[in-house]
Write an enzyme that holds these catalytic residues in place. Structure first.
Site, PDB file in Angstrom:
ATOM      1  N   TYR A 148      22.025  34.845  68.145  1.00 36.49           N
ATOM      2  CA  TYR A 148      22.858  33.807  68.777  1.00 36.49           C
ATOM      3  C   TYR A 148      23.519  32.939  67.711  1.00 36.49           C
ATOM      4  O   TYR A 148      24.748  32.787  67.691  1.00 36.49           O
ATOM      5  CB  TYR A 148      21.967  32.962  69.690  1.00 36.49           C
ATOM      6  CG  TYR A 148      22.678  31.875  70.458  1.00 36.49           C
ATOM      7  CD1 TYR A 148      23.495  32.189  71.541  1.00 36.49           C
ATOM      8  CD2 TYR A 148      22.511  30.529  70.117  1.00 36.49           C
ATOM      9  CE1 TYR A 148      24.139  31.191  72.260  1.00 36.49           C
ATOM     10  CE2 TYR A 148      23.143  29.525  70.834  1.00 36.49           C
ATOM     11  CZ  TYR A 148      23.958  29.860  71.905  1.00 36.49           C
ATOM     12  OH  TYR A 148      24.584  28.867  72.622  1.00 36.49           O
ATOM     13  N   GLY A 210       5.063  17.961  71.130  1.00 35.02           N
ATOM     14  CA  GLY A 210       6.036  17.253  71.971  1.00 35.02           C
ATOM     15  C   GLY A 210       6.795  16.179  71.209  1.00 35.02           C
ATOM     16  O   GLY A 210       7.582  15.436  71.784  1.00 35.02           O
ATOM     17  N   PRO A 277      14.048  24.253  66.320  1.00 40.44           N
ATOM     18  CA  PRO A 277      14.357  23.084  65.490  1.00 40.44           C
ATOM     19  C   PRO A 277      13.537  21.862  65.893  1.00 40.44           C
ATOM     20  O   PRO A 277      13.297  21.637  67.076  1.00 40.44           O
ATOM     21  CB  PRO A 277      15.848  22.845  65.739  1.00 40.44           C
ATOM     22  CG  PRO A 277      16.286  23.818  66.748  1.00 40.44           C
ATOM     23  CD  PRO A 277      15.156  24.670  67.167  1.00 40.44           C
ATOM     24  N   GLN A 279      14.323  18.649  65.114  1.00 40.72           N
ATOM     25  CA  GLN A 279      15.187  17.503  65.425  1.00 40.72           C
ATOM     26  C   GLN A 279      16.593  18.000  65.666  1.00 40.72           C
ATOM     27  O   GLN A 279      17.073  18.869  64.936  1.00 40.72           O
ATOM     28  CB  GLN A 279      15.244  16.585  64.205  1.00 40.72           C
ATOM     29  CG  GLN A 279      14.512  15.300  64.389  1.00 40.72           C
ATOM     30  CD  GLN A 279      14.774  14.363  63.214  1.00 40.72           C
ATOM     31  OE1 GLN A 279      15.089  14.796  62.113  1.00 40.72           O
ATOM     32  NE2 GLN A 279      14.648  13.096  63.462  1.00 40.72           N
TER      33      GLN A 279
HETATM   34  N1  LIG Z   1      24.371  24.727  77.963  1.00 42.70           N
HETATM   35  C1  LIG Z   1      24.235  24.286  76.747  1.00 42.70           C
HETATM   36  O1  LIG Z   1      23.467  23.346  76.497  1.00 42.70           O
HETATM   37  C2  LIG Z   1      25.017  24.895  75.609  1.00 42.70           C
HETATM   38  C3  LIG Z   1      24.810  24.397  74.315  1.00 42.70           C
HETATM   39  C4  LIG Z   1      25.538  24.960  73.279  1.00 42.70           C
HETATM   40  C5  LIG Z   1      26.480  25.960  73.506  1.00 42.70           C
HETATM   41  N2  LIG Z   1      26.649  26.414  74.760  1.00 42.70           N
HETATM   42  C6  LIG Z   1      27.620  27.511  74.944  1.00 42.70           C
HETATM   43  O2  LIG Z   1      28.372  27.321  76.115  1.00 42.70           O
HETATM   44  C7  LIG Z   1      28.648  28.565  76.745  1.00 42.70           C
HETATM   45  C8  LIG Z   1      28.188  28.533  78.204  1.00 42.70           C
HETATM   46  O3  LIG Z   1      26.790  28.264  78.233  1.00 42.70           O
HETATM   47  P1  LIG Z   1      25.995  28.072  79.602  1.00 42.70           P
HETATM   48  O4  LIG Z   1      24.936  27.086  79.351  1.00 42.70           O
HETATM   49  O5  LIG Z   1      26.943  27.863  80.694  1.00 42.70           O
HETATM   50  O6  LIG Z   1      25.278  29.485  79.698  1.00 42.70           O
HETATM   51  P2  LIG Z   1      25.254  30.532  80.919  1.00 42.70           P
HETATM   52  O7  LIG Z   1      24.328  31.618  80.493  1.00 42.70           O
HETATM   53  O8  LIG Z   1      24.994  29.840  82.193  1.00 42.70           O
HETATM   54  O9  LIG Z   1      26.753  31.044  80.935  1.00 42.70           O
HETATM   55  C9  LIG Z   1      27.226  32.100  80.146  1.00 42.70           C
HETATM   56  C10 LIG Z   1      28.088  32.986  81.031  1.00 42.70           C
HETATM   57  O10 LIG Z   1      28.608  34.054  80.232  1.00 42.70           O
HETATM   58  C11 LIG Z   1      28.480  35.269  80.977  1.00 42.70           C
HETATM   59  N3  LIG Z   1      28.416  36.363  79.999  1.00 42.70           N
HETATM   60  C12 LIG Z   1      27.435  36.653  79.120  1.00 42.70           C
HETATM   61  N4  LIG Z   1      27.768  37.734  78.390  1.00 42.70           N
HETATM   62  C13 LIG Z   1      29.000  38.129  78.811  1.00 42.70           C
HETATM   63  C14 LIG Z   1      29.873  39.175  78.457  1.00 42.70           C
HETATM   64  N5  LIG Z   1      29.558  40.046  77.484  1.00 42.70           N
HETATM   65  N6  LIG Z   1      31.059  39.296  79.111  1.00 42.70           N
HETATM   66  C15 LIG Z   1      31.390  38.422  80.103  1.00 42.70           C
HETATM   67  N7  LIG Z   1      30.595  37.411  80.492  1.00 42.70           N
HETATM   68  C16 LIG Z   1      29.406  37.257  79.841  1.00 42.70           C
HETATM   69  C17 LIG Z   1      27.185  35.086  81.758  1.00 42.70           C
HETATM   70  O11 LIG Z   1      27.062  35.966  82.852  1.00 42.70           O
HETATM   71  C18 LIG Z   1      27.310  33.627  82.180  1.00 42.70           C
HETATM   72  O12 LIG Z   1      28.007  33.485  83.373  1.00 42.70           O
HETATM   73  C19 LIG Z   1      27.949  29.644  75.915  1.00 42.70           C
HETATM   74  O13 LIG Z   1      28.878  30.228  75.056  1.00 42.70           O
HETATM   75  C20 LIG Z   1      26.926  28.855  75.130  1.00 42.70           C
HETATM   76  O14 LIG Z   1      26.643  29.460  73.900  1.00 42.70           O
HETATM   77  C21 LIG Z   1      25.933  25.922  75.831  1.00 42.70           C
END
Ligand SMILES: NC(=O)c1ccc[n+]([C@@H]2O[C@H](COP(=O)([O-])OP(=O)(O)OC[C@H]3O[C@@H](n4cnc5c(N)ncnc54)[C@H](O)[C@@H]3O)[C@@H](O)[C@H]2O)c1
Length: 329
Positions: A148, A210, A277, A279
């Site tokens: 990731y 924690g 991590p 922090q």
């Molecule tokens: N939620 C958080 O706290 C957070 C923090 C940092 C980064 N992000 C980033 O934000 C984005 C969305 O995160 P989220 O929390 O909504 O996660 P999520 O898992 O709910 O959403 C990701 C979506 O991408 C789709 N997906 C995965 N692989 C795919 C592929 N190969 N082709 C098409 N669709 C695909 C999944 O089905 C899902 O609907 C991600 O890129 C994630 O890395 C989220």
């Protein structure tokens, strides 16, 4: 002021953040194309829009090229929780890297502006606190989280190379822990885990002692940050940290959730996972100055809305189970 109606592609649009972004952009009057392979996303998240002519859903894996005509692209496709992204780590890296290449290629052909959902994970186990955008991170290339973290780092590299080489209009957001309704109930993330355990009256599992800290941003605040970043002038590329700078320990979060749910759950301690991590907290000075943005929703309100969502989800699934039992009887 009149809003110019745009054709906007959201990859990962049926996921947690993506579906809230669909809501927001449709509400703002745009046409939205949601592309998702439904690995972690769900049609339930976008069900409200399926009969709306402003909305289209397409089942597609971003590891393969896509040819559509759009004005803006938000590239969110990628499983975001360790349980999901470690399930098939090779596919996770492919999604970040091939997904970025395919969406950047599409942006190049259509001249669309393109936004990348990057992550605080690119800072790894940070040696600088809070993390500023110029901090280059402390990331393992070979650990279980690398699929990731390194995939997202490579995606950022691709965004900036397409920007320099092909003059693409890019917007890179580094997202910190975000929570809210439509999080996956079994994604192992700390907020969803604690709420589900509290609602079921099960022990709340705390990893380590924690004392590790996290900072939690409510989803509506984050989406406002996305939209503001996309609307900036072309010279603004990011990366820009988006998250809540108010830090708390994971133990404090557990206590707050027990309190808000009125649960009788007790705390159970478990060993800390590899590369977790200790922090994590954003410095959001750049977002404040460039976007005039900062989180507004207080933690108690955001948690209450999230608890209500999970509560509803649980009663709906209990109702479904009861119906199945009745039908089978
Ligand atoms: N939620 C958080 O706290 C957070 C923090 C940092 C980064 N992000 C980033 O934000 C984005 C969305 O995160 P989220 O929390 O909504 O996660 P999520 O898992 O709910 O959403 C990701 C979506 O991408 C789709 N997906 C995965 N692989 C795919 C592929 N190969 N082709 C098409 N669709 C695909 C999944 O089905 C899902 O609907 C991600 O890129 C994630 O890395 C989220």
């Amino acid at each position: 002021m009149d809003i110019v109606k745009k054709r906007i592609l959201i990859t990962g649009g049926a996921g947690f953040l993506g579906s809230h972004l669909c809501d927001r952009l449709i509400n703002d009057g745009h046409d939205v194309l949601c592309v998702d392979n439904y690995f972690t996303g769900s049609k339930d998240n976008i069900a409200a829009h399926l009969s709306n002519p402003q909305f289209e859903a397409l089942r597609h894996d971003v590891c393969f090229p896509l040819s559509v005509e759009v004005d803006e692209i938000y590239n969110l496709a990628c499983p975001a929780s360790p349980i999901h992204y470690q399930f098939d780590p090779v596919q996770t890296t492919k999604t970040s890297v091939l997904g970025a290449i395919n969406m950047l290629g599409l942006a190049k052909r259509t001249q669309a502006k393109i936004f990348q959902a990057s992550t605080s994970e690119i800072y790894g186990e940070p040696l600088v606190h809070p993390q500023t955008e110029d901090y280059r991170g402390n990331v393992s290339t070979i650990g279980p989280r690398a699929c990731y973290d390194e995939g997202k780092r490579c995606a950022e590299t691709l965004f900036f190379d397409y920007h320099r080489q092909h003059e693409l209009k890019i917007k890179v957001a580094r997202i910190f822990n975000t929570y809210g309704p439509r999080m996956h109930p079994n994604d192992g993330r700390v907020v969803s885990n604690f709420i589900m355990q509290a609602l079921k009256g099960e022990a709340i599992t705390l990893f380590g002692d924690g004392s590790q800290t996290r900072a939690f941003c409510y989803v509506d605040d984050l989406i406002e940050g996305f939209v503001r970043l996309m609307a900036t002038e072309d010279a603004i590329t990011g990366p820009i940290n988006l998250g809540n700078p108010v830090e708390m320990t994971v133990a404090e979060l557990a206590e707050k959730i027990v309190d808000l749910t009125g649960s009788s759950s007790k705390i159970a301690y478990r060993p800390l996972p590899v590369d977790d991590p200790t922090q994590r907290c954003p410095d959001i000075t750049v977002a404040r100055e460039t976007l005039g943005w900062e989180p507004k929703v207080p933690l108690t309100l955001g948690l209450q809305r999230t608890i209500d969502y999970f509560d509803r989800l649980m009663s709906e699934s209990e109702d479904r189970d009861a119906t199945i039992v009745r039908l089978q009887a």
